[in-house]
Structures are given as C-alpha cells and as structure tokens.
Enzyme design. Structure first.
Site, short mmCIF file in Angstrom:
data_model
loop_
_atom_site.label_atom_id
_atom_site.label_comp_id
_atom_site.label_asym_id
_atom_site.label_seq_id
_atom_site.Cartn_x
_atom_site.Cartn_y
_atom_site.Cartn_z
N ILE A 141 0.86 -1.17 0.00
CA ILE A 141 0.00 0.00 0.00
C ILE A 141 0.91 1.23 0.00
O ILE A 141 1.76 1.38 0.87
CB ILE A 141 -0.96 0.01 1.22
CG1 ILE A 141 -1.85 1.25 1.22
CG2 ILE A 141 -0.21 -0.13 2.53
CD1 ILE A 141 -2.98 1.19 0.23
N THR A 195 2.47 6.88 2.01
CA THR A 195 3.40 7.88 2.54
C THR A 195 4.32 8.43 1.46
O THR A 195 4.82 7.70 0.61
CB THR A 195 4.25 7.26 3.66
OG1 THR A 195 3.38 6.69 4.64
CG2 THR A 195 5.13 8.31 4.30
N GLU A 196 4.54 9.74 1.52
CA GLU A 196 5.44 10.42 0.59
C GLU A 196 6.48 11.21 1.36
O GLU A 196 6.25 11.58 2.53
CB GLU A 196 4.66 11.38 -0.31
CG GLU A 196 3.65 10.70 -1.21
CD GLU A 196 2.95 11.66 -2.16
OE1 GLU A 196 2.10 11.19 -2.92
OE2 GLU A 196 3.28 12.87 -2.12
N GLU A 245 -6.04 -1.91 10.35
CA GLU A 245 -4.59 -1.88 10.42
C GLU A 245 -4.14 -1.56 11.85
O GLU A 245 -3.21 -2.19 12.38
CB GLU A 245 -4.03 -0.82 9.46
CG GLU A 245 -2.52 -0.68 9.53
CD GLU A 245 -1.99 0.44 8.63
OE1 GLU A 245 -0.76 0.65 8.64
OE2 GLU A 245 -2.79 1.09 7.94
N GLY A 256 23.49 -6.93 30.86
CA GLY A 256 24.27 -6.86 29.62
C GLY A 256 23.79 -7.83 28.56
O GLY A 256 23.89 -7.54 27.36
N SER A 283 2.22 11.63 8.20
CA SER A 283 0.83 11.32 8.54
C SER A 283 -0.18 12.23 7.85
O SER A 283 -1.38 11.99 7.92
CB SER A 283 0.64 11.41 10.06
OG SER A 283 1.44 10.45 10.73
N THR A 304 0.84 7.70 14.01
CA THR A 304 1.63 7.90 15.22
C THR A 304 0.73 8.01 16.46
O THR A 304 -0.48 8.24 16.36
CB THR A 304 2.48 9.17 15.12
OG1 THR A 304 1.59 10.30 15.04
CG2 THR A 304 3.39 9.14 13.91
N PHE A 334 8.95 4.67 2.42
CA PHE A 334 8.64 3.80 3.56
C PHE A 334 7.57 2.76 3.20
O PHE A 334 6.71 2.44 4.01
CB PHE A 334 8.14 4.62 4.78
CG PHE A 334 9.04 5.74 5.19
CD1 PHE A 334 10.42 5.65 5.07
CD2 PHE A 334 8.51 6.92 5.71
CE1 PHE A 334 11.25 6.69 5.46
CE2 PHE A 334 9.33 7.96 6.10
CZ PHE A 334 10.71 7.86 5.97
N GLY A 337 1.19 3.14 10.85
CA GLY A 337 -0.25 2.97 11.07
C GLY A 337 -0.90 4.19 11.70
O GLY A 337 -2.07 4.15 12.08
#
Length: 400
Positions: A139, A142-143, A258, A356, A148, A381, A172, A379
């Site tokens: 899908i 996002t650009e 989603e 550790g 968002s 923020t 992304f 999905g």
C-alpha cells in the site's frame, strides 16, 4: 467481616474463554509452521533484508495467509480476528517479527481493499493469488515530506482515454521491493479537497514504475521496505479501485483494522517479553540467589504483568467488537496508541532485567527491543491517535 452470597440473585455464568478448541488447533499449526519454515532461515532474512518468496508460498499452502478471503477465491473464509491474534502471539513467541509484519500487511491492509472495494473482475484477478501468497501487495500512501498528513499527498493521476497517467514518489513502503503490485493513493482532482483522491492498482512491469533503495531500518530488517517512483505510468482504468474520488474515505475505512492489527502485535510482544524475562530471572543468579527473588525484580515484574493483563482485557473486547462489526475508529485508535506505547515500556523494562545480555541480539529480548520502536509510528503515530480521540471528545462535549 464475611462475604456472603446474595441468594436473591441468580449467579451469572462465567464469561466464555476468549479462545476455543479451533483457535488452539490453529495455534499448533502456526507454531509448527514457524518452527519448520521460518525460524531456520530467519537470521539470513534479517541480514539480507528480504524474506524468501518460497516462505511466502509455503505460508499460502499452510493456510497462514488469506484467512478472511472467501473459499470461492481460494481463502479460508474465516473472518474471526481471534485467529490473527493467535498468529501474532506465535510470531512474538518465535521472535520472527519481520515475517509477521509481512503477512500482517497482506491480511490486515491489502486484502480488505479487494474484499470490500474491488469489482468482481478485480477479485478474480487478485484474490486467489493473495490467498496462495503467490502475489505480494503493498500500500503506497506515505510520501517524502507528508508523513501522517495524507491530505498533503502530491502523487497525481490524470485521465487520458482509457488510462490514468500516474506521476509521483512514495517512501517507507512495506514489501515495496518484492511487491507484485501496489495500491497507490493519488490525487485525481486538485480542486476537490478530501474528495480528490483515488486508489489505483499499479503492477510490476508497467513502464515508468520503478523501485528505489531497499531501505535500511532500525528494526524488522527482514521485512523489505522501499521507495517507489512513478514516471508517466499508464494505469488502465480497470485498475481503479472503488469510485474515483473515494480514495481518502476508503483509507479511513480500512485504517482501523490496520491499527487493531498493530495493537494485537504489540500485545503479543508484551506477553512474550514478560515470559522470557520471568524465565530468565529465576535461572540467573546474583549474590547467591536468583535475581527474581530480589524485591525490586518482583515489584517490577508484578507491575508489568498487571499492565499487560489490563491492556489484554481492552484488546480482547476490541477484537470481539470487530468481529461483531461494531468497533469504532476511536476504539481502534485507543488500542493502537496505548498498547504500542505499553510495548515500549514493557520491552525496555524487561531488557533492563537481563542486564548486559539484554543488549545482545542472540537473546530474544534484544531483538524485541529493536523491533518494537516502529509500533508507535506506523499505522498512525501516537500523536495522531490522540488527535482522533480528542476530536471525538470535542464533538461530543461541544454539543452540550
């Protein structure tokens, strides 16, 4: 003081368990599938930042994907989201997050567009391949520079005869390297505001459709993520999903699922981290006794278990509401932000108790820490989720 039974009121029946025998049988199948087909190869996939196509096809053959796709298109026809929750739990338990994200993308994001919006020709063309995991989808929302802010999308599509000509860039994009097609959000009418966006199926091999870098992420490395470029891509009108101008509304309709899926994965991660840590603290000794016997450790783990149990109660109700068709956008947003933020706290606090060793990727808590970070970002923020909830509050109380 004694507690007595109220004889005048018939005792209510205990609530039904969340899972039944069918869910547990499916759990056994998922666990065996991951043990056989995923775990032996997972380290290599993480290094190569790509999951073998053979593993996708094996998932299709084993019934791990396409659960909600009707049987007539090759799926299982199971719309009960509890099965997806079982899958999330086993993915977390096996610490194979990248594989889970890839399959979750198919079932929670890509497939619903075809189930609810596609015409019959599109369903016949894509759903069997999705059910068999022979087709991988992405899908493309996002650009660069938008994040968002979906209203800021600049990728455009203009009608030219029987085609749409698509131009723009996306980033992304999960499964962007391997995807056989991408559902692309594009602006089709600059003057129409939120009604000026449409969804297009852009397929591999269409001239002008190019993939950029395989992006190097902080976590979930095995799940390929890419940049996509569209330069005068001619997309047939038959590849428009739904109605022209309906794109933004369609995105809003599908985002709650989603977000529920992300909440489910976060909850499963919390539970797995807690179980790993409980096992560890009663095996690891310091100053002559198990570190689980120190009061600080017990208090910390008691707090974590309580928080995980409380979030689980809300999530189970959200899943059952989704099954009943009554889950709201606000409820899904609450589940997404709260449980994904809880995951950050739980994994961090559990990792601290490993000392550790928690910083070593050979221990599952190290990988869980690395993979958890994205959950509050993609999905939508945490801030966007709170804005959705806040707008709902304002709408309710400003009317008084």
């Amino acid at each position: 003081m004694t507690i007595t039974e109220d004889r005048g009121t018939e005792a209510s029946a205990p609530p039904a368990p969340f899972y039944d025998e069918d869910h547990e049988a499916y759990r056994a199948s998922v666990r065996e599938f991951l043990r056989r087909e995923v775990v032996p190869h997972y380290d290599r996939w993480e290094e190569e930042r790509l999951i073998d196509r053979a593993a996708w096809r094996a998932a299709g053959e084993a019934g791990m994907v396409g659960l909600a796709i009707p049987e007539e298109y090759g799926g299982a026809g199971m719309t009960d989201r509890r099965y997806r929750m079982v899958f999330s739990e086993e993915i977390a338990r096996a610490n194979t997050t990248s594989f889970g994200v890839g399959l979750g993308l198919q079932d929670d994001i890509i497939t619903p567009y075809f189930l609810h919006l596609a015409n019959e020709e599109q369903k016949q063309r894509f759903l069997p391949g999705l059910a068999a995991a022979e087709l991988i989808g992405a899908i493309a929302m996002t650009e660069p520079g938008t994040g968002s802010d979906l209203q800021g999308i600049r990728t455009s599509a203009r009608r030219d005869g029987d085609d749409w000509v698509l131009n723009g860039q996306k980033t992304f994009i999960s499964s962007g390297i391997q995807a056989d097609f991408a559902i692309v959000v594009a602006r089709t009418d600059p003057e129409a505001g939120s009604h000026g966006f449409s969804l297009f199926i852009v397929e591999t091999g269409m001239p002008g459709f190019e993939r950029g870098r395989k992006l190097d992420k902080v976590g979930i490395a095995g799940q390929d993520t890419a940049e996509l470029f569209f330069r005068d891509v001619r997309v047939p009108a038959a590849n428009l999903i739904g109605e022209e101008g309906g794109g933004m509304a369609y995105l809003m309709q599908n985002l709650p699922l989603e977000r529920l899926g992300i909440a489910m994965a976060s909850q499963a991660s919390c539970q797995a981290a807690l179980e790993w840590t409980l096992e560890y603290v009663y095996q690891r000794t310091a100053f002559g006794k198990p570190i689980g016997d120190f009061q600080n450790t017990r208090f910390e783990l008691a707090s974590i278990e309580t928080e995980v149990d409380v979030s689980r109660a809300y999530l189970e109700q959200a899943i059952l509401k989704f099954n009943a068709g009554t889950l709201t956008t606000v409820e899904a947003s609450k589940a997404k932000w709260f449980i994904s933020e809880l995951q950050q706290r739980v994994v961090y606090r559990c990792q601290q108790l490993f000392g550790g060793y928690g910083f070593m990727l050979e221990y599952p808590i190290g990988r869980a820490y690395r993979d958890a970070r994205i959950q509050t970002i993609y999905g939508g923020t945490t801030e966007i989720m709170k804005e959705i909830i806040g707008r709902d509050q304002a709408a309710r109380y400003k009317q008084r």
